[in-house]
Design an enzyme around this catalytic site. Structure first.
Site, mmCIF file in Angstrom:
data_model
loop_
_atom_site.group_PDB
_atom_site.id
_atom_site.type_symbol
_atom_site.label_atom_id
_atom_site.label_comp_id
_atom_site.label_asym_id
_atom_site.label_seq_id
_atom_site.Cartn_x
_atom_site.Cartn_y
_atom_site.Cartn_z
ATOM 1 N N SER A 1 27.784 -83.414 23.868
ATOM 2 C CA SER A 1 27.837 -84.834 23.653
ATOM 3 C C SER A 1 28.969 -85.372 24.501
ATOM 4 C CB SER A 1 28.111 -85.178 21.962
ATOM 5 O OG SER A 1 29.611 -84.633 21.669
ATOM 6 N N VAL B 1 30.270 -74.063 21.373
ATOM 7 C CA VAL B 1 31.563 -74.712 21.228
ATOM 8 C C VAL B 1 31.574 -75.872 22.425
ATOM 9 C CG1 VAL B 1 32.681 -73.088 22.582
ATOM 10 C CG2 VAL B 1 33.955 -74.587 21.260
ATOM 11 N N ASN C 1 24.099 -85.296 14.558
ATOM 12 C CA ASN C 1 24.455 -84.432 13.517
ATOM 13 C C ASN C 1 24.110 -85.307 12.072
ATOM 14 O OD1 ASN C 1 25.058 -82.308 12.009
ATOM 15 N ND2 ASN C 1 27.378 -82.404 12.455
ATOM 16 N N HIS D 1 20.899 -83.985 23.442
ATOM 17 C CA HIS D 1 21.740 -84.143 22.578
ATOM 18 C C HIS D 1 21.340 -84.580 21.330
ATOM 19 C CE1 HIS D 1 25.356 -87.097 21.013
ATOM 20 N NE2 HIS D 1 25.397 -85.847 20.586
ATOM 21 N N LYS E 1 30.334 -73.132 28.293
ATOM 22 C CA LYS E 1 29.002 -73.538 28.641
ATOM 23 C C LYS E 1 28.611 -73.144 30.150
ATOM 24 C CE LYS E 1 29.017 -77.672 25.373
ATOM 25 N NZ LYS E 1 28.100 -77.172 24.409
ATOM 26 N N MET F 1 25.152 -77.573 14.313
ATOM 27 C CA MET F 1 24.218 -78.200 15.176
ATOM 28 C C MET F 1 23.141 -77.422 15.499
ATOM 29 S SD MET F 1 24.625 -81.488 15.402
ATOM 30 C CE MET F 1 23.470 -81.651 16.884
#
Length: 180
Positions: free
Chosen positions: A122, A94, A146, A143, A100, A17
């Site tokens: 997401s 991750v 992919n 977001h 985060k 990503m």
């Protein structure tokens, strides 16, 4: 107050990503800083991006000179401190809340007070991520789907305290990246 102009973009995490997001940023003409945990992983991401840009050249979708200019606008690092001059930092690490939260707290101490912090999550709460910093108004969700370079959409997520300026800047960046 109007949305800040975004000139320099940071991407934290250059997996599938993050590398796709960095590719979009350099193709759109943003000076881009990509961070990975090791030089080796960063170099692999650069090679992946170069490969996909070469495929665009081979298909006649991009000129060779454009490819080189785009790649030159990507700098790699292993240090979060290299995001100090970024106008927008997009997190693509991750999908774990604690990781985060820790990253956003670290970034808050490094980037300028007017820099926008975005998460590519997401599934996690953008409001909860924003609550980890003392300036939650600058935190938003961006977001990407992919694979980021191919999918036409980006979901802009307003957290509970996101400022109008941060949201407007995210929309402007998404449009410049060619996303809806």
């Amino acid at each position: 107050m109007s949305a800040p102009e975004i000139r320099r973009v940071g991407v934290v995490g250059l997996g599938a990503m993050g590398a796709g997001i960095a590719q979009l940023a350099i193709e759109a003409g943003f000076e881009t800083v990509g961070r990975e945990v090791s030089d080796d992983l960063g170099q692999r991401a650069r090679e992946r991006i170069a490969h996909f840009l070469q495929r665009k050249v081979d298909k006649g979708q991009m000129e060779s000179g454009e490819r080189e200019t785009a790649l030159e606008s990507l700098s790699l690092t292993t240090q979060l401190a290299d995001f100090a001059d970024c106008d927008l930092v997009i997190e693509a690490i991750v999908e774990e809340l604690d990781a985060k939260l820790e990253l956003f707290r670290e970034l808050e101490g490094i980037v300028r007070r007017d820099a926008i912090l975005a998460t590519n999550t997401s599934a996690l709460s953008v409001t909860e991520i924003a609550a980890s910093v003392s300036t939650p108004e600058r935190v938003i969700g961006m977001h990407f789907f992919n694979p980021a370079p191919m999918m036409p959409l980006v979901e802009i997520v307003r957290a509970e305290l996101s400022s109008d300026e941060a949201v407007e800047a995210a929309f402007a960046v998404a449009e410049r990246l060619g996303k809806r």
